[in-house]
Design a protein around this motif. Structure first.
Motif, PDB file in Angstrom:
ATOM      1  N   SER A   1       0.830  -1.211   0.000  1.00 21.02           N
ATOM      2  CA  SER A   1       0.000   0.000   0.000  1.00 21.02           C
ATOM      3  C   SER A   1       0.864   1.260   0.000  1.00 21.02           C
ATOM      4  O   SER A   1       0.540   2.246  -0.677  1.00 21.02           O
ATOM      5  CB  SER A   1      -0.925   0.000   1.217  1.00 21.02           C
ATOM      6  OG  SER A   1      -1.848  -1.054   1.152  1.00 21.02           O
ATOM      7  N   ASP A   2       1.970   1.230   0.737  1.00 20.35           N
ATOM      8  CA  ASP A   2       2.890   2.366   0.731  1.00 20.35           C
ATOM      9  C   ASP A   2       3.493   2.572  -0.654  1.00 20.35           C
ATOM     10  O   ASP A   2       3.639   3.718  -1.119  1.00 20.35           O
ATOM     11  CB  ASP A   2       4.011   2.143   1.752  1.00 20.35           C
ATOM     12  CG  ASP A   2       3.518   2.212   3.190  1.00 20.35           C
ATOM     13  OD1 ASP A   2       2.476   2.851   3.424  1.00 20.35           O
ATOM     14  OD2 ASP A   2       4.173   1.619   4.070  1.00 20.35           O
ATOM     15  N   PHE A   3       3.832   1.480  -1.314  1.00 18.02           N
ATOM     16  CA  PHE A   3       4.418   1.562  -2.651  1.00 18.02           C
ATOM     17  C   PHE A   3       3.437   2.203  -3.635  1.00 18.02           C
ATOM     18  O   PHE A   3       3.811   3.088  -4.419  1.00 18.02           O
ATOM     19  CB  PHE A   3       4.805   0.160  -3.123  1.00 18.02           C
ATOM     20  CG  PHE A   3       5.231   0.097  -4.573  1.00 18.02           C
ATOM     21  CD1 PHE A   3       6.478   0.555  -4.964  1.00 18.02           C
ATOM     22  CD2 PHE A   3       4.375  -0.417  -5.532  1.00 18.02           C
ATOM     23  CE1 PHE A   3       6.870   0.503  -6.298  1.00 18.02           C
ATOM     24  CE2 PHE A   3       4.749  -0.469  -6.868  1.00 18.02           C
ATOM     25  CZ  PHE A   3       6.013  -0.010  -7.249  1.00 18.02           C
ATOM     26  N   ASN A   4       2.174   1.771  -3.589  1.00 23.06           N
ATOM     27  CA  ASN A   4       1.173   2.329  -4.499  1.00 23.06           C
ATOM     28  C   ASN A   4       0.887   3.798  -4.186  1.00 23.06           C
ATOM     29  O   ASN A   4       0.633   4.586  -5.096  1.00 23.06           O
ATOM     30  CB  ASN A   4      -0.116   1.505  -4.417  1.00 23.06           C
ATOM     31  CG  ASN A   4       0.025   0.134  -5.045  1.00 23.06           C
ATOM     32  OD1 ASN A   4       0.661  -0.018  -6.091  1.00 23.06           O
ATOM     33  ND2 ASN A   4      -0.554  -0.877  -4.419  1.00 23.06           N
ATOM     34  N   ALA A   5       0.930   4.150  -2.913  1.00 24.57           N
ATOM     35  CA  ALA A   5       0.726   5.554  -2.543  1.00 24.57           C
ATOM     36  C   ALA A   5       1.863   6.422  -3.081  1.00 24.57           C
ATOM     37  O   ALA A   5       1.631   7.537  -3.571  1.00 24.57           O
ATOM     38  CB  ALA A   5       0.616   5.683  -1.024  1.00 24.57           C
ATOM     39  N   ARG A   6       3.084   5.909  -3.005  1.00 21.69           N
ATOM     40  CA  ARG A   6       4.225   6.674  -3.535  1.00 21.69           C
ATOM     41  C   ARG A   6       4.097   6.880  -5.047  1.00 21.69           C
ATOM     42  O   ARG A   6       4.504   7.926  -5.575  1.00 21.69           O
ATOM     43  CB  ARG A   6       5.538   5.950  -3.217  1.00 21.69           C
ATOM     44  CG  ARG A   6       6.005   6.108  -1.784  1.00 21.69           C
ATOM     45  CD  ARG A   6       7.442   5.657  -1.606  1.00 21.69           C
ATOM     46  NE  ARG A   6       7.603   4.229  -1.846  1.00 21.69           N
ATOM     47  CZ  ARG A   6       7.450   3.290  -0.923  1.00 21.69           C
ATOM     48  NH1 ARG A   6       7.133   3.635   0.316  1.00 21.69           N
ATOM     49  NH2 ARG A   6       7.634   2.020  -1.211  1.00 21.69           N
ATOM     50  N   ARG A   7       3.530   5.906  -5.736  1.00 23.17           N
ATOM     51  CA  ARG A   7       3.362   6.028  -7.185  1.00 23.17           C
ATOM     52  C   ARG A   7       2.328   7.084  -7.558  1.00 23.17           C
ATOM     53  O   ARG A   7       2.267   7.506  -8.720  1.00 23.17           O
ATOM     54  CB  ARG A   7       2.948   4.680  -7.780  1.00 23.17           C
ATOM     55  CG  ARG A   7       4.024   3.599  -7.659  1.00 23.17           C
ATOM     56  CD  ARG A   7       3.671   2.384  -8.480  1.00 23.17           C
ATOM     57  NE  ARG A   7       3.613   2.687  -9.905  1.00 23.17           N
ATOM     58  CZ  ARG A   7       3.278   1.802 -10.839  1.00 23.17           C
ATOM     59  NH1 ARG A   7       2.945   0.574 -10.497  1.00 23.17           N
ATOM     60  NH2 ARG A   7       3.247   2.150 -12.109  1.00 23.17           N
ATOM     61  N   CYS A   8       1.517   7.506  -6.595  1.00 23.68           N
ATOM     62  CA  CYS A   8       0.492   8.521  -6.862  1.00 23.68           C
ATOM     63  C   CYS A   8       0.930   9.932  -6.476  1.00 23.68           C
ATOM     64  O   CYS A   8       0.147  10.875  -6.626  1.00 23.68           O
ATOM     65  CB  CYS A   8      -0.791   8.177  -6.103  1.00 23.68           C
ATOM     66  SG  CYS A   8      -1.588   6.656  -6.652  1.00 23.68           S
ATOM     67  N   ILE A   9       2.143  10.065  -5.985  1.00 21.11           N
ATOM     68  CA  ILE A   9       2.610  11.376  -5.531  1.00 21.11           C
ATOM     69  C   ILE A   9       2.513  12.411  -6.643  1.00 21.11           C
ATOM     70  O   ILE A   9       2.015  13.532  -6.438  1.00 21.11           O
ATOM     71  CB  ILE A   9       4.060  11.292  -5.005  1.00 21.11           C
ATOM     72  CG1 ILE A   9       4.115  10.506  -3.689  1.00 21.11           C
ATOM     73  CG2 ILE A   9       4.644  12.683  -4.808  1.00 21.11           C
ATOM     74  CD1 ILE A   9       3.451  11.203  -2.542  1.00 21.11           C
ATOM     75  N   ASP A  10       2.970  12.069  -7.831  1.00 20.45           N
ATOM     76  CA  ASP A  10       2.932  13.024  -8.933  1.00 20.45           C
ATOM     77  C   ASP A  10       1.511  13.429  -9.281  1.00 20.45           C
ATOM     78  O   ASP A  10       1.264  14.576  -9.689  1.00 20.45           O
ATOM     79  CB  ASP A  10       3.620  12.437 -10.169  1.00 20.45           C
ATOM     80  CG  ASP A  10       5.132  12.367 -10.004  1.00 20.45           C
ATOM     81  OD1 ASP A  10       5.664  13.123  -9.166  1.00 20.45           O
ATOM     82  OD2 ASP A  10       5.779  11.557 -10.690  1.00 20.45           O
ATOM     83  N   PHE A  11       0.566  12.502  -9.130  1.00 19.22           N
ATOM     84  CA  PHE A  11      -0.816  12.840  -9.453  1.00 19.22           C
ATOM     85  C   PHE A  11      -1.433  13.727  -8.379  1.00 19.22           C
ATOM     86  O   PHE A  11      -2.361  14.494  -8.660  1.00 19.22           O
ATOM     87  CB  PHE A  11      -1.644  11.556  -9.596  1.00 19.22           C
ATOM     88  CG  PHE A  11      -2.996  11.788 -10.205  1.00 19.22           C
ATOM     89  CD1 PHE A  11      -3.140  11.973 -11.570  1.00 19.22           C
ATOM     90  CD2 PHE A  11      -4.135  11.836  -9.417  1.00 19.22           C
ATOM     91  CE1 PHE A  11      -4.384  12.192 -12.131  1.00 19.22           C
ATOM     92  CE2 PHE A  11      -5.388  12.049  -9.974  1.00 19.22           C
ATOM     93  CZ  PHE A  11      -5.513  12.224 -11.338  1.00 19.22           C
TER      94      PHE A  11
END
Length: 266
Positions: A88-98
């Motif tokens: 879940s942390d990994f997926n949240a980091r992938r959304c930072i730019d969005f």
């Protein structure tokens, strides 16, 4: 919404259950720790456009695709709870730019003066991000490039703004919805609340969500059939006792002896 909370706590919340209960009037959604996938969350984002607070923490079946869809479709979303597991942390980091908003030509001097219509893409209304295990780089990035989003507020007042209850640490987003549910038996213990809801149901027909109407109907039926179930249980117990006496010689002798003692006492 109550049925959704029960399903989540019993480990039964999946895409099929979520879509069977979803209602367009929802403003809060807590699917934390569930098996909901991208397909389920994306469908909810299409239906529940009024969502204001969402908890997707510890949802290992979700990816950044559904999180982006949620942020893109639900323009009223102000509170997002995420992270909690490595995936879940990994997926949240992938959304930072969005999460970083792309702006139109604006003349405002600060983020607080911006209106959601000034933000062309990204999290338009998001103000509170609850991500307890956020890494230092992600936190610094959001603070620097998107100061409008407050990460992990720890007090009732943050930067001069009152923090909503749903954004406070340690809060279970749907706790108030299931407060009348006994966690040991999963039965409803709120007769006063049921009466209030029934009065509301009578005065405002069609105003309650479908899931709440279903719950009320279930509770009313359960209360109506309770005496009949108790009577059937007593009859079954007496029948079992008679069968036992007939089939067991020792038990039959004891039963006849007890009858004889009763007759002698009279």
């Amino acid at each position: 919404m109550t049925l959704l909370g029960i399903a989540k706590r019993r480990g039964l919340l999946s895409d099929s259950v979520l879509l069977a209960l979803v209602d367009c009037s929802w403003e809060l959604l807590d699917i934390s720790g569930s098996d909901v996938t991208d397909a389920g969350l994306q469908n909810v984002a299409e239906i529940c456009l009024r969502l204001k607070a969402v908890d997707i923490s510890r949802c290992n079946q979700l990816t950044s695709n559904s999180i982006r869809a949620l942020l893109q479709k639900c323009h009223s979303l102000e509170i997002l709870r995420c992270g909690g597991t490595p995936l879940s942390d990994f997926n949240a980091r992938r959304c930072i730019d969005f999460l970083k908003p792309k702006l139109n030509e604006v003349e405002e001097d600060s983020w607080e003066e911006l209106d959601s219509k000034d933000i062309t893409t990204g999290a338009r209304a998001l103000r509170w991000l609850i991500w307890p295990s956020i890494d230092r780089d992600s936190s610094d990035c959001l603070n620097l490039e998107c100061p409008r989003i407050s990460v992990n507020p720890s007090t009732l007042c943050y930067r001069g703004v009152s923090v909503p209850r749903e954004a406070l640490p340690g809060i279970v987003l749907d706790a108030q919805i299931v407060e009348d549910i006994d966690p040991k038996t999963w039965t409803i213990n709120a007769a006063p609340r049921l009466k209030t809801l029934n009065e509301k149901k009578g005065s405002e027909p069609g105003m309650l969500p479908k899931a709440e109407l279903f719950r009320l109907a279930f509770v009313e039926r359960d209360e109506r059939l309770a005496p009949k179930r108790a009577k059937n249980m007593r009859q079954h117990q007496r029948r079992a006792e008679r069968e036992f006496i007939r089939s067991d010689t020792g038990a039959k002798s004891l039963f006849l002896a007890s009858l004889a003692q009763k007759s002698l006492r009279k």
